[in-house]
Structures are given as structure tokens and as C-alpha cells.
Design a protein around this motif. Structure first.
Motif, PDB file in Angstrom:
ATOM      1  N   VAL A 193       0.832  -1.219   0.000  1.00  0.00           N
ATOM      2  CA  VAL A 193       0.000   0.000   0.000  1.00  0.00           C
ATOM      3  C   VAL A 193       0.865   1.267   0.000  1.00  0.00           C
ATOM      4  O   VAL A 193       1.855   1.347   0.721  1.00  0.00           O
ATOM      5  N   PRO A 194       0.536   2.264  -0.836  1.00  0.00           N
ATOM      6  CA  PRO A 194       1.283   3.525  -0.788  1.00  0.00           C
ATOM      7  C   PRO A 194       0.833   4.382   0.409  1.00  0.00           C
ATOM      8  O   PRO A 194      -0.318   4.293   0.836  1.00  0.00           O
ATOM      9  N   GLU A 195       1.750   5.190   0.905  1.00  0.00           N
ATOM     10  CA  GLU A 195       1.451   5.958   2.121  1.00  0.00           C
ATOM     11  C   GLU A 195       0.886   7.342   1.811  1.00  0.00           C
ATOM     12  O   GLU A 195       0.558   8.092   2.713  1.00  0.00           O
ATOM     13  N   ASP A 196       0.832   7.698   0.531  1.00  0.00           N
ATOM     14  CA  ASP A 196       0.410   9.058   0.192  1.00  0.00           C
ATOM     15  C   ASP A 196      -0.719   9.080  -0.833  1.00  0.00           C
ATOM     16  O   ASP A 196      -0.893  10.031  -1.556  1.00  0.00           O
ATOM     17  N   ASN A 197      -1.466   7.994  -0.887  1.00  0.00           N
ATOM     18  CA  ASN A 197      -2.551   7.890  -1.853  1.00  0.00           C
ATOM     19  C   ASN A 197      -3.694   8.840  -1.478  1.00  0.00           C
ATOM     20  O   ASN A 197      -4.210   8.760  -0.380  1.00  0.00           O
ATOM     21  N   PRO A 198      -4.101   9.731  -2.410  1.00  0.00           N
ATOM     22  CA  PRO A 198      -5.217  10.624  -2.086  1.00  0.00           C
ATOM     23  C   PRO A 198      -6.590  10.046  -2.436  1.00  0.00           C
ATOM     24  O   PRO A 198      -7.605  10.649  -2.115  1.00  0.00           O
ATOM     25  N   PHE A 199      -6.607   8.886  -3.118  1.00  0.00           N
ATOM     26  CA  PHE A 199      -7.886   8.342  -3.590  1.00  0.00           C
ATOM     27  C   PHE A 199      -8.536   7.425  -2.562  1.00  0.00           C
ATOM     28  O   PHE A 199      -7.881   6.590  -1.958  1.00  0.00           O
ATOM     29  N   MET A 200      -9.846   7.551  -2.438  1.00  0.00           N
ATOM     30  CA  MET A 200     -10.601   6.656  -1.567  1.00  0.00           C
ATOM     31  C   MET A 200     -10.976   5.401  -2.357  1.00  0.00           C
ATOM     32  O   MET A 200     -11.038   5.440  -3.571  1.00  0.00           O
ATOM     33  N   ALA A 201     -11.223   4.297  -1.665  1.00  0.00           N
ATOM     34  CA  ALA A 201     -11.377   4.200  -0.227  1.00  0.00           C
ATOM     35  C   ALA A 201     -10.059   3.843   0.470  1.00  0.00           C
ATOM     36  O   ALA A 201     -10.018   3.731   1.674  1.00  0.00           O
ATOM     37  N   GLY A 202      -8.968   3.764  -0.279  1.00  0.00           N
ATOM     38  CA  GLY A 202      -7.733   3.257   0.306  1.00  0.00           C
ATOM     39  C   GLY A 202      -6.784   4.308   0.861  1.00  0.00           C
ATOM     40  O   GLY A 202      -5.640   3.986   1.179  1.00  0.00           O
ATOM     41  N   ALA A 203      -7.242   5.557   0.980  1.00  0.00           N
ATOM     42  CA  ALA A 203      -6.321   6.600   1.436  1.00  0.00           C
ATOM     43  C   ALA A 203      -6.053   6.508   2.934  1.00  0.00           C
ATOM     44  O   ALA A 203      -6.949   6.255   3.724  1.00  0.00           O
ATOM     45  N   PHE A 204      -4.790   6.675   3.309  1.00  0.00           N
ATOM     46  CA  PHE A 204      -4.442   6.974   4.698  1.00  0.00           C
ATOM     47  C   PHE A 204      -3.162   7.792   4.686  1.00  0.00           C
ATOM     48  O   PHE A 204      -2.507   7.925   3.650  1.00  0.00           O
ATOM     49  N   HIS A 205      -2.832   8.363   5.832  1.00  0.00           N
ATOM     50  CA  HIS A 205      -1.662   9.227   5.951  1.00  0.00           C
ATOM     51  C   HIS A 205      -0.552   8.390   6.567  1.00  0.00           C
ATOM     52  O   HIS A 205      -0.594   8.077   7.752  1.00  0.00           O
ATOM     53  N   GLY A 206       0.422   8.002   5.755  1.00  0.00           N
ATOM     54  CA  GLY A 206       1.412   7.020   6.193  1.00  0.00           C
ATOM     55  C   GLY A 206       2.318   7.483   7.319  1.00  0.00           C
ATOM     56  O   GLY A 206       2.411   8.684   7.602  1.00  0.00           O
ATOM     57  N   VAL A 207       3.009   6.535   7.916  1.00  0.00           N
ATOM     58  CA  VAL A 207       3.841   6.852   9.089  1.00  0.00           C
ATOM     59  C   VAL A 207       5.074   7.678   8.724  1.00  0.00           C
ATOM     60  O   VAL A 207       5.644   8.349   9.571  1.00  0.00           O
ATOM     61  N   GLY A 208       5.489   7.652   7.472  1.00  0.00           N
ATOM     62  CA  GLY A 208       6.643   8.451   7.065  1.00  0.00           C
ATOM     63  C   GLY A 208       6.277   9.849   6.599  1.00  0.00           C
ATOM     64  O   GLY A 208       7.128  10.595   6.131  1.00  0.00           O
TER      65      GLY A 208
END
Lengths: 452, 99
Positions: A193-208
């Protein structure tokens, strides 16, 4: 000085080919919101989101007016919730989902992503509680999106998590049976999973990621199709060139709007996600691009090659247009959100197996696919396992968003409305995967030499 | 809206008119701009793909009204004339076509 033809082209792309900024997504770190008391933690989450995102929608609307380009969605992504929720002494994490939902409603965004856990190698106690809360959380909230990363190329595939997600997808559908299993449209299972994806439903703000950033996602399948139609009958080099040029122009819009939004909101600019995200609107379809390349229907032989060319050309054009490209970047092939995909399924040209093959060469994966309500949790888990295996071996992101629609059979339609569209229920393989899925443990990480 | 001019976005806008040709289009549009003290920098018109197309570059620097107000006025006139009239910041065009 710009020429009148150039100006006309821009206006035509927006007015007639549905070019738009699909989303401005504010990523917010919630790592400082953990607390042993769940009520205090939820209050901190709500306060932080509503403070940082208070102007997000207004700024988005201002930019939309000034630039004359639609910004379809303003959204928020947050730190994977399991990371901070586990500081709280509570057995149920549903309360956190409600806090996110309230915050999203207060600032006026339609979706908030990050009810998430990263379990590719194993579960913490908090991860387990988060996963257990997903069905109820998605049934009781409107705006919250959940995602779970079950595999990475470096860690392999957590098959315990895959099996669990098969059951969770099933339960989520059942809890939202009155809405055709809508809860599943807000739940994504990922590999890499990418940490900077802006698209839903898979967006989250990654730990880095930084404290708060603005990421944008652009979209313009209609504009790309129009460019492809102009070079009908030419060779593949010319075709690729036409797509690259259009992708460049589309991405420039994302870069401009993203930077303007970040500046006005006084937060750093993150990335542009260079994606072709279709919508159910006529002419806004990725399937129709493949058909414009010379395939009678999307899904027929040649579709994987056509999609590979498209995806690569979009990335090349996009990478030229922005210094920071990230997220999922590529062509999306969600069935329910793409009128051309729906038609291809109805006509018998596109099957689940072909979709799986196509996901090997594009972002993201098996997306928004309705399955018969009778599909077992084992089969869903096995479909997830297949898809994440593609991601793990090929060092790419793959995702699964399946809707086992309660009470529906092959040939029926699932109706979500709006951007989520409608999906024809597709057939799965009738043979069992039960004994394989339930073996337990992890599929080891792949070797990276001896590549064949 | 008014703070837009102080940030990254310049004060130049592009007014576009798309539709069927008829008498008085330029007069109607330029009249609105003149009333609001908006200076016209360049103007051109042509037929592209069967569409009457007029593009006009203007400077909002000394304008008496902001972009939102101007857009509303232009849209109203566009409706009366059966045309689509838009006003957008120049940056979106420049950014798309110039490296």
C-alpha cells in the motif's frame, strides 16, 4: 503568448471531456492523539481534524471558481487508526470511527480514510481490534473508509490476515445488506500500500509522512480517449506519444491546483497522483480508451497489452509534469464506476479472470466488483490472496474491493448511485479454495534474483 | 476571493466564449469589462471544430469587481445570448501548455 487553439483545447478538455481534479486530499497525522481514555482520544482526533481541515472545502471551492476546473472531491486521510487507537484501554474501536465521521461531517468532506491497519507481517492487539471493528464501523458511519495492508514484497503475504479479511468483507456486506452491501465499497485490502494515496477508499496518511500535507488526484479518461481517437490507425509509438502528451497536460492541472491549495492552507504540498480514474458518467471511461485503441470490447484478447501501454504512457507523461508523483498513479479499472466496464461485463467480454490479468499491468486491482451474495468467505479470501500475490511478486501495489452483494445472483445489478455507480454481479469459480486458505501463517517474501 | 491576487495567482484572466456566432457578442462582453474597469490585453476569435470561439485576455488588477462577480455577470449575459461565457485565471492555460 498562448494561442487561441491552446486555450480552446483546455476549455474543451474541461467542458466536454470531463477533465477534472478528482480530489484534493488533506493528509493529517493523528500520532499525537493517542490516549488511554478512549473518549479523550476521540476528542483529540476530532479537534485536530476540524482545526486543520476547517478551510479545506472553502479553499477547494475558491480554486474551482478561479481556475474554472471542477474539483470533484475534498477529502481527508489520517494516520492508520490502529497505530494510535491501541494506546486506549478499550475493546471496541467503533467509537474511533464515529469520531472520524463526525469530524468529516463538521468540515464538510464526503470521505475520510484511515480506519486502517498495516498487518503484512503480523497483528498487534490493536490491529486485531481494528479489524474486528470494521464491519460495524462501516455500517454505522457514512464517510469513514477502511483499508488493511495484508502483504508486501519484503514481508510476504500474511495469510491469516487474508483469511480474516475474507470474513470481514463478508460480514461488512451482511451488515449493510439493506444497501446492497455498500459497506464493502468503503473497504480495501492492499498489498504494498502507498502511504500518500489521495484516492478513496484506500487513502491513509502514512507513518513516514509530515504532520499535514495536501495531495491531489487528477483524472481525465475522457481527455485521453479523445486524444486516442485522433490518432486512429497510427502505430503504437504515435499512440503512446498522444497519451503521454495528454497525461502531461492533465497532471499539470493537478500540480497547479495542489500547490495553490497547499499554499492557501499553509501546509506542504505532497504529491500528485497521476491516475485515470473513471466515473459512471458517459465518456469518462477507461474501458472506452482501450476500445478506442482498436478493441471491440474491453476484456477481449489484447486488453492487457492495451492497458499496459496506456498505464505506462500515463506515468511517463505524468512524471514529466510534476516533480512529486506518488500515490497509486496509473489507470484504475473499477467495474461499477466505469460505464464501459459495465457494458463489457454485460456483453460477456469481461470476466473476473481477465480483470485479474489486467491488474498485473495497471493500478490498482480488483476494484468495485460485485459478486454473488452466496460467495463464501474462503473464496473471497482466495481472490484476495491471488491479487496480493500479483502485487508481491511484481513489486507493485494491488488492491481488492469486492462486494459480495447479499441476495444477489450473477446477472443482477448492485446499485450504489453517485460516484460509486452500479455493478453487474460477476461469476466466481465454483470450486473450493477452503483447504488452501485455512492453512494459516505467511507466504514467504519472494526472492528477487532468478527473475523469470 | 480578493486575497487571490496576493498569492501565487496573477491578475490576468482569460474570458472564453463558445457557441454559435451572432451580432453583438464582443460588444456585450467588452461592455461588461469596461463597466468594471477591467483592461483588455488581447482578443481573438475564430471557428474551431464548428464552434465560434472567442478568447480574450484581460487584467483584473484595477477591477472594481472580483472574479466571482465577473463570472456571474458573464454567465448571465451568456445565457441571454445563448452562449457559454467563462472567465478563468490565465495560470491554468499557461501551466498546461508551457513548460
Amino acid at each position: 503568448m498562448l494561442t487561441i487553439q491552446e486555450m480552446f483545447e483546455t476549455i474543451k478538455m474541461v467542458q466536454r471531456e470531463h477533465l477534472d481534479i478528482r480530489t484534493i486530499t488533506m493528509g493529517i497525522s493523528l500520532r499525537d492523539c493517542g490516549h488511554s481514555d478512549v473518549k479523550i482520544a476521540c476528542q483529540k482526533i476530532y479537534n485536530k481534524i476540524t482545526k486543520l481541515a476547517s478551510n479545506l472545502v472553502a479553499v477547494g471551492e475558491d480554486l474551482e471558481r478561479e481556475f474554472g476546473i471542477p474539483i470533484v472531491n475534498k477529502r481527508i486521510s489520517v494516520t492508520p487508526l490502529a497505530l494510535l487507537a491501541e494506546a486506549s484501554e478499550t475493546e471496541s474501536y467503533v467509537e474511533f470511527a464515529h469520531a472520524l465521521d463526525r469530524a468529516a461531517e463538521a468540515v464538510g468532506v464526503n470521505f475520510i480514510g484511515g480506519f486502517s491497519a498495516l498487518v503484512h507481517k503480523g497483528f498487534t492487539n490493536g490491529d486485531r481490534k481494528l479489524l474486528a471493528a470494521i464491519p460495524q464501523a462501516l455500517a454505522e458511519t457514512k464517510r469513514v473508509c477502511a483499508s488493511v495492508n495484508v502483504a508486501t514484497t519484503k514481508a510476504g503475504i500474511n495469510m491469516d490476515a487474508v483469511w480474516l479479511m475474507g470474513q470481514i468483507v463478508k460480514e461488512t456486506a451482511e451488515r449493510t445488506a439493506d444497501r446492497d452491501g455498500l459497506g464493502c465499497a468503503k473497504l480495501v485490502v492492499f498489498a504494498n500500500v502507498p502511504e500518500d494515496n489521495p484516492f478513496m477508499a484506500g487513502a491513509f496518511h502514512g507513518v513516514g509522512e509530515a504532520e499535514c500535507v495536501i495531495n491531489t488526484g487528477v483524472s481525465g479518461p475522457g481527455a485521453v480517449r479523445s486524444a486516442v481517437e485522433k490518432v486512429v490507425g497510427t502505430d503504437f509509438g504515435t499512440l503512446s506519444e498522444a497519451i503521454k502528451k495528454t497525461a502531461f497536460k492533465i497532471t499539470r492541472m493537478g500540480e497547479l491546483v495542489g500547490r495553490a491549495a497547499a499554499e492557501r492552507l499553509q501546509v506542504p504540498f505532497g504529491i500528485v497522483d497521476v491516475s485515470l480514474a473513471p466515473t459512471p458518467k458517459a465518456g469518462d471511461s477507461v474501458a472506452e480508451i482501450l476500445e478506442a485503441m482498436g478493441l471491440e470490447r474491453c476484456g477481449t484478447h489484447g486488453s492487457t497489452a492495451a492497458l499496459a501501454l496506456l498505464n505506462d504512457a500515463v506515468k511517463k507523461g505524468g512524471a514529466m509534469a510534476s516533480s512529486y508523483v506518488g500515490g497509486l498513479s496509473g489507470a484504475f479499472i473499477p467495474v461499477s464506476e466505469d460505464a464501459g466496464m459495465i457494458r463489457a461485463v454485460e456483453d460477456g467480454a469481461l470476466t473476473l479472470e481477465k480483470l485479474e490479468a489486467m491488474t498485473c499491468v495497471c493500478s490498482v486491482g480488483l476494484d468495485m466488483i460485485a459478486l454473488p451474495g452466496s460467495t463464501s468467505a474462503e473464496t473471497i479470501a482466495a481472490i484476495i490472496a491471488d491479487e496480493v500475490a500479483i502485487g508481491v511478486i511484481n513489486q507493485k501495489t494491488t488492491a481488492v474491493r469486492l462486494i459480495p452483494a447479499p441476495g444477489k445472483v450473477v446477472g443482477d445489478f448492485v446499485e450504489f448511485g453517485g460516484l460509486l455507480g452500479r455493478a453487474p454481479v460477476m461469476a466466481t469459480n465454483a470450486f473450493s479454495s477452503h483447504d488452501f486458505v485455512l492453512r494459516g501463517g505467511r507466504i514467504p517474501a519472494p526472492i528477487h534474483s532468478l527473475r523469470n | 476571493m480578493s486575497d487571490a491576487r496576493e498569492t501565487t495567482i496573477g491578475s490576468r484572466i482569460i474570458v472564453s466564449v463558445l457557441g454559435h456566432d451572432r451580432v453583438g457578442i464582443i460588444a456585450a462582453v467588452t461592455n461588461i469589462l469596461a463597466e468594471s474597469n477591467i483592461n483588455i490585453l488581447d482578443i481573438s476569435q475564430t471557428i474551431i471544430q464548428e464552434f465560434f470561439t472567442m478568447m480574450l485576455i484581460a487584467d483584473l488588477g484595477n477591477s472594481k469587481i472580483d472574479l466571482a462577480e465577473l463570472k456571474a455577470k458573464l454567465a448571465k449575459t451568456g445565457e441571454e445570448l445563448g452562449l457559454r461565457i467563462e472567465a478563468q485565471h490565465e495560470d491554468i492555460f499557461r501551466y498546461m501548455h508551457r513548460i
